[in-house]
Design a protein around this motif. Structure first.
Motif, PDB file in Angstrom:
ATOM      1  N   ALA A 158       0.854  -1.190   0.000  1.00 49.13           N
ATOM      2  CA  ALA A 158       0.000   0.000   0.000  1.00 49.13           C
ATOM      3  C   ALA A 158       0.884   1.232   0.000  1.00 49.13           C
ATOM      4  CB  ALA A 158      -0.909   0.022   1.235  1.00 49.13           C
ATOM      5  N   SER A 159       0.270   2.364  -0.276  1.00 49.78           N
ATOM      6  CA  SER A 159       0.988   3.636  -0.184  1.00 49.78           C
ATOM      7  C   SER A 159       1.027   4.088   1.270  1.00 49.78           C
ATOM      8  CB  SER A 159       0.278   4.694  -1.032  1.00 49.78           C
ATOM      9  OG  SER A 159      -0.954   5.058  -0.420  1.00 49.78           O
ATOM     10  N   TRP A 160       1.753   5.155   1.505  1.00 50.66           N
ATOM     11  CA  TRP A 160       1.662   5.828   2.795  1.00 50.66           C
ATOM     12  C   TRP A 160       0.247   6.389   2.956  1.00 50.66           C
ATOM     13  CZ3 TRP A 160       6.123   6.850  -0.273  1.00 50.66           C
ATOM     14  CH2 TRP A 160       7.327   6.380   0.264  1.00 50.66           C
ATOM     15  N   SER A 161      -0.170   6.607   4.198  1.00 53.01           N
ATOM     16  CA  SER A 161      -1.457   7.252   4.516  1.00 53.01           C
ATOM     17  C   SER A 161      -2.656   6.427   4.084  1.00 53.01           C
ATOM     18  CB  SER A 161      -1.532   8.654   3.876  1.00 53.01           C
ATOM     19  OG  SER A 161      -0.392   9.426   4.177  1.00 53.01           O
ATOM     20  N   ALA A 197       5.730   1.181   2.143  1.00 53.87           N
ATOM     21  CA  ALA A 197       5.275   1.611   0.820  1.00 53.87           C
ATOM     22  C   ALA A 197       6.296   1.309  -0.274  1.00 53.87           C
ATOM     23  CB  ALA A 197       4.950   3.104   0.836  1.00 53.87           C
ATOM     24  N   LEU A 198       7.582   1.458   0.036  1.00 58.21           N
ATOM     25  CA  LEU A 198       8.612   1.291  -0.992  1.00 58.21           C
ATOM     26  C   LEU A 198       8.822  -0.163  -1.400  1.00 58.21           C
ATOM     27  CD1 LEU A 198      11.367   3.851   0.113  1.00 58.21           C
ATOM     28  CD2 LEU A 198       9.530   4.152  -1.566  1.00 58.21           C
ATOM     29  N   GLN A 199       8.311  -1.123  -0.616  1.00 57.02           N
ATOM     30  CA  GLN A 199       8.563  -2.513  -0.991  1.00 57.02           C
ATOM     31  C   GLN A 199       7.838  -2.884  -2.292  1.00 57.02           C
ATOM     32  OE1 GLN A 199       7.478  -5.073   2.297  1.00 57.02           O
ATOM     33  NE2 GLN A 199       5.305  -4.617   2.151  1.00 57.02           N
ATOM     34  N   SER A 200       6.810  -2.114  -2.670  1.00 58.84           N
ATOM     35  CA  SER A 200       6.157  -2.367  -3.962  1.00 58.84           C
ATOM     36  C   SER A 200       7.132  -2.221  -5.121  1.00 58.84           C
ATOM     37  CB  SER A 200       4.975  -1.418  -4.159  1.00 58.84           C
ATOM     38  OG  SER A 200       3.890  -1.775  -3.319  1.00 58.84           O
ATOM     39  N   PHE A 201       8.102  -1.319  -4.979  1.00 61.92           N
ATOM     40  CA  PHE A 201       9.071  -1.091  -6.042  1.00 61.92           C
ATOM     41  C   PHE A 201      10.160  -2.164  -6.066  1.00 61.92           C
ATOM     42  CE2 PHE A 201       7.137   2.947  -4.996  1.00 61.92           C
ATOM     43  CZ  PHE A 201       6.794   3.435  -6.251  1.00 61.92           C
ATOM     44  N   MET A 202      10.177  -2.999  -5.022  1.00 62.88           N
ATOM     45  CA  MET A 202      11.154  -4.074  -4.943  1.00 62.88           C
ATOM     46  C   MET A 202      10.508  -5.449  -5.053  1.00 62.88           C
ATOM     47  SD  MET A 202      14.161  -3.013  -4.876  1.00 62.88           S
ATOM     48  CE  MET A 202      15.152  -1.534  -4.613  1.00 62.88           C
ATOM     49  N   LEU A 203       9.279  -5.492  -5.536  1.00 66.75           N
ATOM     50  CA  LEU A 203       8.593  -6.781  -5.677  1.00 66.75           C
ATOM     51  C   LEU A 203       9.369  -7.789  -6.524  1.00 66.75           C
ATOM     52  CD1 LEU A 203       4.844  -5.734  -5.993  1.00 66.75           C
ATOM     53  CD2 LEU A 203       5.860  -7.167  -4.209  1.00 66.75           C
ATOM     54  N   PRO A 204      10.009  -7.393  -7.624  1.00 64.01           N
ATOM     55  CA  PRO A 204      10.756  -8.398  -8.397  1.00 64.01           C
ATOM     56  C   PRO A 204      11.828  -9.105  -7.577  1.00 64.01           C
ATOM     57  CG  PRO A 204      10.456  -6.418  -9.705  1.00 64.01           C
ATOM     58  CD  PRO A 204      10.001  -6.079  -8.310  1.00 64.01           C
ATOM     59  N   VAL A 205      12.504  -8.370  -6.720  1.00 63.81           N
ATOM     60  CA  VAL A 205      13.549  -8.960  -5.881  1.00 63.81           C
ATOM     61  C   VAL A 205      12.931  -9.770  -4.744  1.00 63.81           C
ATOM     62  CG1 VAL A 205      15.456  -8.458  -4.309  1.00 63.81           C
ATOM     63  CG2 VAL A 205      15.209  -7.158  -6.428  1.00 63.81           C
ATOM     64  N   GLU A 219      -8.573  10.592  -2.155  1.00 67.79           N
ATOM     65  CA  GLU A 219      -8.932  11.811  -1.421  1.00 67.79           C
ATOM     66  C   GLU A 219      -8.608  11.676   0.063  1.00 67.79           C
ATOM     67  OE1 GLU A 219     -12.912  14.578  -0.516  1.00 67.79           O
ATOM     68  OE2 GLU A 219     -13.019  12.850  -1.877  1.00 67.79           O
ATOM     69  N   LYS A 220      -8.882  10.510   0.625  1.00 68.35           N
ATOM     70  CA  LYS A 220      -8.615  10.301   2.047  1.00 68.35           C
ATOM     71  C   LYS A 220      -7.122  10.126   2.306  1.00 68.35           C
ATOM     72  CE  LYS A 220     -13.160   8.590   3.303  1.00 68.35           C
ATOM     73  NZ  LYS A 220     -13.944   7.554   4.017  1.00 68.35           N
ATOM     74  N   ILE A 221      -6.416   9.497   1.373  1.00 69.87           N
ATOM     75  CA  ILE A 221      -4.959   9.404   1.486  1.00 69.87           C
ATOM     76  C   ILE A 221      -4.352  10.799   1.516  1.00 69.87           C
ATOM     77  CG2 ILE A 221      -2.880   8.778   0.178  1.00 69.87           C
ATOM     78  CD1 ILE A 221      -4.315   6.195  -0.630  1.00 69.87           C
ATOM     79  N   GLU A 222      -4.823  11.656   0.629  1.00 71.03           N
ATOM     80  CA  GLU A 222      -4.285  13.025   0.565  1.00 71.03           C
ATOM     81  C   GLU A 222      -4.634  13.814   1.820  1.00 71.03           C
ATOM     82  OE1 GLU A 222      -2.287  16.377  -0.690  1.00 71.03           O
ATOM     83  OE2 GLU A 222      -2.144  14.277  -1.338  1.00 71.03           O
ATOM     84  N   ALA A 223      -5.831  13.611   2.348  1.00 71.38           N
ATOM     85  CA  ALA A 223      -6.225  14.323   3.572  1.00 71.38           C
ATOM     86  C   ALA A 223      -5.338  13.909   4.742  1.00 71.38           C
ATOM     87  CB  ALA A 223      -7.692  14.048   3.884  1.00 71.38           C
ATOM     88  N   THR A 224      -5.000  12.623   4.829  1.00 70.09           N
ATOM     89  CA  THR A 224      -4.113  12.163   5.895  1.00 70.09           C
ATOM     90  C   THR A 224      -2.724  12.748   5.726  1.00 70.09           C
ATOM     91  OG1 THR A 224      -5.353  10.104   6.178  1.00 70.09           O
ATOM     92  CG2 THR A 224      -3.076  10.125   6.966  1.00 70.09           C
ATOM     93  N   ARG A 225      -2.238  12.792   4.500  1.00 68.62           N
ATOM     94  CA  ARG A 225      -0.921  13.404   4.244  1.00 68.62           C
ATOM     95  C   ARG A 225      -0.910  14.855   4.701  1.00 68.62           C
ATOM     96  NH1 ARG A 225       1.406  17.145   1.888  1.00 68.62           N
ATOM     97  NH2 ARG A 225      -0.580  17.857   1.030  1.00 68.62           N
ATOM     98  N   GLY A 242       2.006  10.224  -4.613  1.00 67.29           N
ATOM     99  CA  GLY A 242       2.790   9.015  -4.410  1.00 67.29           C
ATOM    100  C   GLY A 242       1.944   7.761  -4.493  1.00 67.29           C
ATOM    101  N   ALA A 243       0.718   7.845  -3.966  1.00 67.33           N
ATOM    102  CA  ALA A 243      -0.157   6.669  -3.966  1.00 67.33           C
ATOM    103  C   ALA A 243      -0.453   6.191  -5.381  1.00 67.33           C
ATOM    104  CB  ALA A 243      -1.465   6.990  -3.240  1.00 67.33           C
ATOM    105  N   ARG A 244      -0.650   7.119  -6.307  1.00 67.19           N
ATOM    106  CA  ARG A 244      -0.931   6.713  -7.686  1.00 67.19           C
ATOM    107  C   ARG A 244       0.250   5.940  -8.275  1.00 67.19           C
ATOM    108  NH1 ARG A 244      -5.526   8.538  -9.891  1.00 67.19           N
ATOM    109  NH2 ARG A 244      -6.674  10.180  -8.785  1.00 67.19           N
ATOM    110  N   LEU A 245       1.458   6.330  -7.924  1.00 69.79           N
ATOM    111  CA  LEU A 245       2.633   5.605  -8.405  1.00 69.79           C
ATOM    112  C   LEU A 245       2.790   4.254  -7.710  1.00 69.79           C
ATOM    113  CD1 LEU A 245       5.226   8.519  -8.617  1.00 69.79           C
ATOM    114  CD2 LEU A 245       4.111   7.360 -10.526  1.00 69.79           C
ATOM    115  N   VAL A 246       2.584   4.241  -6.398  1.00 73.05           N
ATOM    116  CA  VAL A 246       2.743   2.991  -5.640  1.00 73.05           C
ATOM    117  C   VAL A 246       1.731   1.948  -6.099  1.00 73.05           C
ATOM    118  CG1 VAL A 246       2.522   1.924  -3.353  1.00 73.05           C
ATOM    119  CG2 VAL A 246       3.775   4.077  -3.610  1.00 73.05           C
TER     120      VAL A 246
END
Length: 207
Positions: free
Chosen positions: A13-16, A104-112, A130-136, A149-153
Motif C-alpha cells: 500500500a501507499s503511505w497514509s 510503501a517502498l517494498q512495492s518497487f522491490m517486488l521483483p527482488v 482523497e482520504k490518502i491526501e487528507a491524511t498526508r 505518491g499513492a498513484r505511483l505505488v
C-alpha cells in the motif's frame, strides 16, 4: 517450528492508506513484524510497524521523494536475502508461523522480494485517494506521501502483480475497521489463526 516453515505476508500500500493498522492488526494476531520498528510523530499511529533496518535500506535504494531507484538499488537483493533469513529464524524461535512486512517502498522491490520469497502471501490495502491526501495534509508530509505518491505505488503494485500472475487480496481500509467479516476473510486468506485472546486484542487495536 523450523525457520523454513515460517510464511511471509506482504502488506502492499501507499503511505497514509491504513497499512499501519493492517500490519499492526496482523502483529496482534500473532504474526512477527520484525522489531525494532520505526516510530512516528503522529499520535494516532506512533508505531509504524515497519522494521527499522528494512525501512532504512529501502530508503537507500528508492528515493522517497521521487519514488525512483537510486544508484544503490542493486544493494537491496543481497541485503534482503540475508535479512529475511535472520528474521525467519527469530520468528521460528519465538513460535511465530508468519512474518508480516509493511512499507510503501517494498512495492518497487517486488521483483527482488518475490525472487527470494516466491510464496509470499499478499494483501493490498486500498483507500480512496482523497482520504490518502487528507491524511498526508494532516501530517504535513511531503507530496509523495499522499495522492501523488499513492498513484505511483498502486500503479506499480497492480501492474507487477498482474503481469507476473500473482494472487492477492484487496482489503479496503475503512471496511476492515467496520466489518468483522472482512477481517475474518483476510485471516482465512492468509491462513492466520489467532487465539481468542489475540483476536480480541487485534480487534480492539483496529478500533
Amino acid at each position: 517450528m523450523q525457520a523454513e516453515d515460517v510464511k511471509i505476508i506482504l502488506v502492499l500500500a501507499s503511505w497514509s492508506s491504513g497499512s499501519t493498522s493492517v500490519a499492526g492488526y496482523l502483529d496482534k494476531c500473532g504474526a512477527y513484524s520484525c522489531p525494532p520498528h520505526v516510530h512516528t510523530v503522529d499520535e494516532r499511529t506512533p508505531n509504524a510497524y515497519e522494521p527499522a533496518e528494512y525501512k532504512q535500506v529501502l530508503g537507500l535504494c528508492i528515493d522517497e521523494d521521487t519514488l525512483q531507484p537510486t544508484p544503490r538499488a542493486s544493494a537491496f537483493e543481497p541485503f534482503f536475502a540475508g535479512w529475511i533469513a535472520k528474521q525467519r529464524q527469530k520468528a521460528a524461535e519465538a513460535g511465530h508461523r508468519f512474518i508480516v512486512l509493511k512499507h510503501a517502498l517494498q512495492s518497487f522491490m517486488l521483483p527482488v522480494i518475490m525472487k527470494i520469497e516466491p510464496d509470499c502471501r499478499i494483501v493490498v490495502v486500498s483507500r480512496p485517494f482523497e482520504k490518502i491526501e487528507a491524511t498526508r495534509a494532516r501530517r504535513n508530509w511531503a507530496q509523495s506521501y499522499g495522492e501523488a505518491g499513492a498513484r505511483l505505488v498502486y500503479g506499480m503494485t497492480y501492474t507487477w502483480l498482474h503481469e507476473n500472475n500473482y494472487g492477492y487480496l484487496v482489503v479496503p481500509y475503512e471496511r476492515l475497521r467496520s466489518e468483522p467479516e472482512l477481517r475474518d476473510e483476510m485471516l482465512t486468506y492468509l491462513g492466520v489463526m489467532p487465539s481468542p485472546q489475540q483476536r480480541a486484542a487485534a480487534d480492539a487495536f483496529l478500533k
